[in-house]
Scaffold this active site. Structure first.
Site, short mmCIF file in Angstrom:
data_model
loop_
_atom_site.label_atom_id
_atom_site.label_comp_id
_atom_site.label_asym_id
_atom_site.label_seq_id
_atom_site.Cartn_x
_atom_site.Cartn_y
_atom_site.Cartn_z
N GLU A 112 0.91 -1.18 -0.13
CA GLU A 112 -0.14 -0.02 -0.10
C GLU A 112 0.73 1.13 0.04
OE1 GLU A 112 -4.36 -1.07 1.77
OE2 GLU A 112 -2.83 -0.44 3.19
N HIS A 228 -9.52 9.69 2.32
CA HIS A 228 -8.92 8.68 1.50
C HIS A 228 -8.93 9.18 0.05
CE1 HIS A 228 -8.24 4.75 -0.47
NE2 HIS A 228 -7.92 4.12 0.97
N ARG A 274 -1.43 9.59 1.30
CA ARG A 274 -2.92 9.81 0.77
C ARG A 274 -3.03 11.23 0.82
NH1 ARG A 274 -5.82 4.98 4.17
NH2 ARG A 274 -5.20 3.39 3.08
N HIS A 331 -12.11 9.69 5.63
CA HIS A 331 -11.87 8.32 5.78
C HIS A 331 -11.33 7.85 7.50
CE1 HIS A 331 -10.81 4.41 4.95
NE2 HIS A 331 -9.62 4.10 5.31
N ARG A 366 -2.11 9.21 8.74
CA ARG A 366 -1.90 7.69 9.21
C ARG A 366 -1.55 6.92 7.96
NH1 ARG A 366 -6.10 2.99 8.71
NH2 ARG A 366 -6.74 4.30 6.94
#
Ligand SMILES: Cc1cc2nc3c(=O)[nH]c(=O)nc-3n(C[C@H](O)[C@H](O)[C@H](O)COP(=O)(O)OP(=O)(O)OC[C@H]3O[C@@H](n4cnc5c(N)ncnc54)[C@H](O)[C@@H]3O)c2cc1C
Length: 526
Positions: A112, A228, A274, A331, A366
């Site tokens: 990811e 997100h 992100r 998100h 995060r």
């Protein structure tokens, strides 16, 4: 009135991990306002991050987490988290958690954004949360009573001892239930539903954040909201999450004419942090240009991502077309109730774990797949601490918090809060927008709402108050932070400032003094 040793409010990964790890001779209640498996945990797709690869190491996971968090994380909390991850995965596997494993019997490692190595452990392709929740439920003992459909709306506090000793909840008939406990744990998740476009479950309305603030808990980093980049976006509406693991498998973000939008924006291109990907997609959509995920290079997409395939098909998007329309949406909340490494808050006997807590591990943004991990690690750690604690003596008599019977002002519709938060405290923020939003929220008398007696209110009214309070905390903190960092982007100050590099905004309500609001800014000169 019902009594127990440990009252756990919430039934996500953090709550279930704690419940399963508590000593079997403790009397435990897990309660949820919905049904047991409803929440963000069960719909988590991508996986859990752990440095298990041959060339990986917890220290690299640590540096990736700090980089994503823009170095405002608590380094020692990040070190503990990343070091705990590999053994935690073995433990879950041993306890019957069904992760996807290869022919060698070892977990298959996905990729990811912002991770330097393949380290995402997943289950059922993209059904990781469901698999973990089911695994944890199997591990819950008969000492744990599960109460569903009870909406917690107040924490019981002994002002003299500065201690929390229980909570009040309402069932769907409007009847009030009082629960008394030695240890009260908030594991109520985040607040995605305060935004119009969100990946979050319908129950995630910031209740625990508002409950904690009202009780006098310290709240920190509330401005750091993660948007997100890729929610499935059909007819102007978000329909669910398209996991970052899809880009991890090679999908690219493109415009309708096939131009790749992340090329030249960041060295990691489509797997950039992100906030950078979200802001880039947002800019295109603002210019009226739709953005798609080109998934044509991923073989057997429907097998690797069965949930996303189903979601797309239910919304009229054919996977065989090779393109999924996407937009960014709320998100995850990096901030929350300030806790130490065990989950303790500044109020005795009140703890917070999971997304409602701010342990310092996420910083300003995060790293993907670190939140299930956080809930699991802190759930376990708090259990160890409570198991070893001498049992506290419960107060002999129940103190009832002094609340005023003030008339309730007209409350806004929830969708007004959601739309205005998206517009003014969303992906791209400015001082003017934030001031306007704060003014709008304060027109509903946020201070007064803290003081009134909640017993007589309906669940809908209480939810609206919790959404208003949480929105106010996010907006006020975003206004205070006069820089851009991680999930908090101000187009009027579009850069990080050195004098904010180690500063946090803490909100705390002095509930004993009634009216007083204290904004502690351990912060830069502005
Ligand atoms: C679509 C999606 C995909 C994700 N994918 C990943 C991923 O792959 N990896 C990862 O690490 N993270 C992922 N996340 C984030 C992660 O799922 C959450 O951060 C995590 O599950 C939060 O767990 P929790 O236990 O804190 O809370 P939750 O799972 O949200 O549970 C909250 C609980 O509190 C209860 N509750 C709330 N308010 C009240 C109240 N007033 N009274 C009583 N009960 C209440 C709810 O009913 C629920 O039981 C994803 C999130 C989403 C939305």
């Amino acid at each position: 009135m019902q009594k127990c040793d440990v009252l756990i409010i919430g039934s996500g990964v953090a709550a279930l991990q704690l419940a399963g790890q508590l000593s079997r001779n403790l009397n435990v209640i897990v309660l949820t306002k919905s049904h047991l498996k409803h929440g963000n945990s069960s719909i988590a797709q991508g996986g859990v991050a752990a440095a298990l690869g041959a060339h990986d190491h917890p220290h690299i996971h640590y540096t990736d987490t700090l980089e994503a968090g823009r170095h405002i994380n608590d380094p020692s909390a990040v070190k503990d988290l990343t070091e705990a991850a590999p053994s935690l995965i073995s433990e879950l596997l041993n306890n019957g958690c069904e992760f996807d494993v290869g022919k060698d019997g070892l977990p298959i490692l996905g990729m990811e954004g912002s991770h330097q190595h393949h380290r995402i452990i997943h289950g059922g392709g993209d059904q990781t949360g469901k698999r973990i929740v089911e695994g944890l439920i199997k591990n819950v003992g008969s000492n744990v009573e599960i109460i569903e459909n009870l909406f917690v709306y107040d924490l019981l506090l002994d002002g003299h001892l500065g201690q929390c000793y229980g909570a009040k909840g309402k069932d769907h008939n409007g009847s009030t239930h009082t629960l008394i406990a030695d240890h009260v744990v908030l594991s109520t998740g985040g607040c995605g539903q305060v935004y119009e476009i969100t990946s979050n479950a319908s129950t995630v309305t910031g209740d625990g954040l508002a409950l904690a603030y009202r009780a006098g808990a310290e709240m920190v980093d509330m401005e750091f909201v993660q948007f997100h980049p890729t929610l499935l976006y059909v007819n102007g509406e978000a329909k669910g999450l398209v996991s970052e693991a899809v880009r991890g498998e090679g999908a690219k973000l493109i415009t309708p004419d096939g131009t790749r939008i992340m090329q030249g924006v960041h060295p990691l291109e489509d797997l950039a942090p992100r906030h950078i990907v979200s802001q880039t997609i947002y800019d295109y959509i603002q210019q009226g240009i739709n953005v798609f995920l080109d998934i044509s290079s991923i073989p057997n997409f429907h097998q690797r991502f069965p949930t996303i395939t189903k979601l797309c098909e239910q919304n009229g998007v054919a996977i065989s077309g090779g393109k999924i329309p996407v937009a960014p949406g709320c998100h995850f909340l990096m901030g929350g109730v300030k806790t130490d490494k065990i989950g303790r808050t500044n109020i005795n006997s009140l703890y917070a774990i999971g997304e409602v807590a701010c342990t310092g591990v996420h910083g300003a943004n995060r790293l993907a797949s670190n939140s299930l991990l956080e809930g699991l690690v802190y759930g376990k750690r708090l259990a160890q601490s409570i198991n070893q604690a001498k049992q506290e003596k419960r107060p002999e008599k129940i103190f009832s918090n002094k609340r005023k019977s003030l008339p309730l002002l007209q409350l806004p519709d929830m969708d007004l809060i959601q739309a205005s938060m998206m517009k003014h405290t969303g992906i791209v923020r400015t001082k003017e927008d934030l001031l306007q939003q704060k003014k709008m929220l304060e027109s509903y008398n946020i201070k007064g709402l803290m003081e009134i007696d909640y017993d007589r209110l309906s669940i809908d009214q209480l939810t609206t108050i919790f959404m208003l309070t949480t929105s106010w905390m996010i907006t006020s903190s975003a206004l205070e932070r006069t820089e851009s960092r991680g999930g908090h982007f101000r187009s009027d100050i579009p850069f990080e400032r050195d004098d904010w590099a180690s500063s946090h905004i803490t909100l705390k309500r002095q509930w004993e003094k009634g009216e007083v609001y204290e904004l502690i800014k351990n912060a830069a000169t502005t």
